[in-house]
Design a protein around this motif. Structure first.
Motif, short mmCIF file in Angstrom:
data_model
loop_
_atom_site.label_atom_id
_atom_site.label_comp_id
_atom_site.label_asym_id
_atom_site.label_seq_id
_atom_site.Cartn_x
_atom_site.Cartn_y
_atom_site.Cartn_z
N ALA A 143 0.83 -1.21 0.00
CA ALA A 143 0.00 0.00 0.00
C ALA A 143 0.86 1.26 0.00
O ALA A 143 0.59 2.21 -0.75
CB ALA A 143 -0.93 0.00 1.21
N ASP A 144 1.89 1.28 0.82
CA ASP A 144 2.76 2.46 0.91
C ASP A 144 3.44 2.77 -0.41
O ASP A 144 3.65 3.94 -0.76
CB ASP A 144 3.84 2.26 1.99
N ASN A 145 3.79 1.72 -1.16
CA ASN A 145 4.54 1.91 -2.40
C ASN A 145 3.67 1.88 -3.65
O ASN A 145 4.18 1.99 -4.76
CB ASN A 145 5.63 0.84 -2.50
N GLY A 146 2.36 1.74 -3.47
CA GLY A 146 1.46 1.75 -4.61
C GLY A 146 1.68 0.61 -5.57
O GLY A 146 1.66 0.79 -6.79
N THR A 147 1.87 -0.61 -5.02
CA THR A 147 2.04 -1.79 -5.88
C THR A 147 0.91 -2.77 -5.64
O THR A 147 0.15 -2.67 -4.67
CB THR A 147 3.38 -2.50 -5.61
N ALA A 148 0.80 -3.74 -6.50
CA ALA A 148 -0.19 -4.80 -6.34
C ALA A 148 0.20 -5.70 -5.17
O ALA A 148 1.36 -5.76 -4.77
CB ALA A 148 -0.30 -5.60 -7.64
N TYR A 149 -0.82 -6.41 -4.64
CA TYR A 149 -0.61 -7.21 -3.43
C TYR A 149 -1.26 -8.58 -3.57
O TYR A 149 -2.41 -8.69 -4.00
CB TYR A 149 -1.20 -6.49 -2.22
N ALA A 150 -0.52 -9.63 -3.23
CA ALA A 150 -1.05 -10.99 -3.23
C ALA A 150 -0.96 -11.56 -1.82
O ALA A 150 0.12 -11.57 -1.22
CB ALA A 150 -0.26 -11.87 -4.20
N PHE A 151 -2.09 -12.03 -1.32
CA PHE A 151 -2.15 -12.57 0.04
C PHE A 151 -2.24 -14.09 -0.01
O PHE A 151 -3.09 -14.65 -0.71
CB PHE A 151 -3.35 -12.01 0.80
N GLY A 152 -1.38 -14.77 0.75
CA GLY A 152 -1.34 -16.23 0.77
C GLY A 152 -2.34 -16.81 1.75
O GLY A 152 -1.96 -17.21 2.85
N HIS A 153 -3.60 -16.87 1.35
CA HIS A 153 -4.65 -17.41 2.22
C HIS A 153 -4.33 -18.84 2.64
O HIS A 153 -4.58 -19.24 3.78
CB HIS A 153 -5.99 -17.38 1.47
N PHE A 154 -3.74 -19.61 1.74
CA PHE A 154 -3.50 -21.04 2.00
C PHE A 154 -2.41 -21.29 3.03
O PHE A 154 -2.28 -22.41 3.53
CB PHE A 154 -3.16 -21.77 0.70
N MET A 155 -1.65 -20.26 3.38
CA MET A 155 -0.54 -20.46 4.31
C MET A 155 -0.54 -19.47 5.46
O MET A 155 0.48 -19.26 6.11
CB MET A 155 0.80 -20.38 3.55
N SER A 156 -1.71 -18.89 5.74
CA SER A 156 -1.78 -17.89 6.80
C SER A 156 -2.91 -18.21 7.78
O SER A 156 -3.97 -18.69 7.38
CB SER A 156 -2.02 -16.50 6.21
N ASP A 157 -2.66 -17.95 9.06
CA ASP A 157 -3.71 -18.08 10.06
C ASP A 157 -4.18 -16.71 10.55
O ASP A 157 -4.89 -16.59 11.54
CB ASP A 157 -3.23 -18.92 11.24
N LYS A 158 -3.76 -15.66 9.83
CA LYS A 158 -4.16 -14.29 10.18
C LYS A 158 -5.56 -13.98 9.63
O LYS A 158 -6.13 -14.75 8.86
CB LYS A 158 -3.15 -13.29 9.61
N ASP A 159 -6.09 -12.82 10.03
CA ASP A 159 -7.38 -12.35 9.53
C ASP A 159 -7.17 -11.76 8.13
O ASP A 159 -6.99 -10.55 7.97
CB ASP A 159 -7.97 -11.31 10.48
N GLY A 160 -7.17 -12.62 7.13
CA GLY A 160 -6.86 -12.22 5.77
C GLY A 160 -7.75 -11.12 5.22
O GLY A 160 -7.25 -10.13 4.66
N PRO A 161 -9.08 -11.23 5.35
CA PRO A 161 -9.94 -10.18 4.82
C PRO A 161 -9.64 -8.81 5.43
O PRO A 161 -9.69 -7.79 4.73
CB PRO A 161 -11.35 -10.66 5.19
N GLN A 162 -9.32 -8.76 6.71
CA GLN A 162 -9.01 -7.48 7.35
C GLN A 162 -7.68 -6.94 6.83
O GLN A 162 -7.53 -5.73 6.61
CB GLN A 162 -8.94 -7.65 8.87
N ILE A 163 -6.71 -7.83 6.62
CA ILE A 163 -5.42 -7.41 6.07
C ILE A 163 -5.61 -6.85 4.66
O ILE A 163 -5.04 -5.81 4.30
CB ILE A 163 -4.43 -8.59 6.07
N MET A 164 -6.43 -7.51 3.85
CA MET A 164 -6.68 -7.02 2.50
C MET A 164 -7.42 -5.69 2.54
O MET A 164 -7.14 -4.78 1.73
CB MET A 164 -7.51 -8.05 1.72
N LYS A 165 -8.34 -5.55 3.47
CA LYS A 165 -9.06 -4.28 3.62
C LYS A 165 -8.10 -3.14 3.93
O LYS A 165 -8.22 -2.03 3.39
CB LYS A 165 -10.11 -4.41 4.73
#
Length: 331
Positions: free
Chosen positions: A180-202
């Motif tokens: 977000a800070d650098n204005g680039t695209a972002y890919a989130f590894g849902h299959f390997m994370s136990d974090k709150d992915g939707p909140q991170i993407m938000k």
């Protein structure tokens, strides 16, 4: 639905790394034919059962054997490398395959502590310095250092007509912030994370800064998925990859992904069964209609532009069939 492929180039028991890498190239070809948007291959080092330590080499091979699908690294582990060299390599790929190259960046070590020491010095310090290294990489890709910068007189040649598209890959709020800070695209590894992915993407979407790289947020969710003609067959195929991951956690996965028969006959202890259920809960498994429904639900939860599928089965043919069924149902 916009779909892409993430390939970890898994080694199946009874096969060689050469078989796995050839199967990866064939997967990219099939993905192109089926209409997948992009194909990414991961970087791992001395990692039991995963065959690709140098995505940039595989991308040259895959690019030469495909025509239009976007291809990229998912991801180059930047703390191990100097930004200038990474920019040179991917500018070279973008020159050879115009308009097709993605450069995914990650911060993970990609292997054991010993591997980390063999690859780079002061790794933890370089992880801490990753935001600065990433900014430097972006300047090399755009060839736009300020005139007073020490690198303003050099270029990461050859300079392609269209620069590689930079992506940040991650599983945490830190990676979302970096993108977000650098204005680039972002890919989130849902299959390997136990974090709150939707909140991170938000947080990525809400804090995105428009840049010369990207005017508005662009996101991918990477999901582990296995599809077959019936739910029962998909559940059966999933057993191999799940058992293999448990074996990896125990340091026993060097022979590669086991057969379905081996997985069906395996006796799980209580701890292994718990691990099995936790991993399975993050996966998308089912017949084509069920997989489409699950992917659509995840896409809505994450508000993602694109879904990226990683599939691991013992049989490379079963893997291809899974991707084909998903494409036929979703694309």
């Amino acid at each position: 639905m916009k779909l892409s492929i993430l390939d970890q180039s898994p080694l199946s028991s009874g096969k060689t790394a050469a078989h796995a890498l050839q199967a990866s190239m064939e997967l990219a070809q099939v993905g192109e034919r089926l209409g997948y948007s992009r194909y990414w291959i991961a970087e791992h080092h001395d990692f039991s059962g995963l065959s690709c330590s140098a995505p940039e080499i595989m991308l040259g091979y895959i690019g030469a054997n495909t025509k239009k699908i976007r291809i990229g690294a998912g991801a180059v582990l930047l703390p191990h490398y100097k930004p200038y060299k990474v920019a040179e390599v991917f500018n070279m790929l973008a020159t050879l395959f115009p308009g097709r190259i993605d450069l995914g960046i990650g911060r993970a070590p990609g292997g054991s502590a010993e591997v980390t020491m063999a690859l780079s010095d002061k790794y933890l310090q370089k992880v801490y310095q990753l935001p600065d290294a990433f900014k430097e990489l972006l300047h090399f890709l755009k060839d736009d250092f300020p005139s007073d910068h020490m690198y303003s007189k050099i270029s990461a040649s050859p300079l392609p007509t269209e620069s590689p598209q930079p992506w940040v890959l991650g599983t945490s709020a830190k990676s979302a912030k970096l993108a977000a800070d650098n204005g680039t695209a972002y890919a989130f590894g849902h299959f390997m994370s136990d974090k709150d992915g939707p909140q991170i993407m938000k947080s990525y979407i809400e804090n995105f800064n428009s840049s010369s790289n990207l005017l508005k947020p662009e996101s991918i969710i990477a999901v582990s998925a296995i599809c077959s003609e019936t739910t029962e067959k998909a559940e059966q195929l999933a057993l191999s990859g799940l058992l293999w991951k448990i074996q990896l956690a125990k340091g026993e996965g060097k022979k590669g992904v086991p057969t379905v028969e081996e997985a069906e006959s395996y006796s799980y202890n209580e701890a292994e069964l718990k691990m099995f259920q936790e991993m399975k809960s993050k996966m998308v498994i089912g017949n084509p209609k069920e997989v489409r429904e699950q992917l659509t639900d995840l896409q809505k939860k994450y508000q993602a532009n694109e879904m990226m599928v990683v599939t691991i089965t013992h049989s490379y043919d079963d893997r291809l069939a899974s991707y084909e069924l998903i494409a036929n149902e979703c694309l």
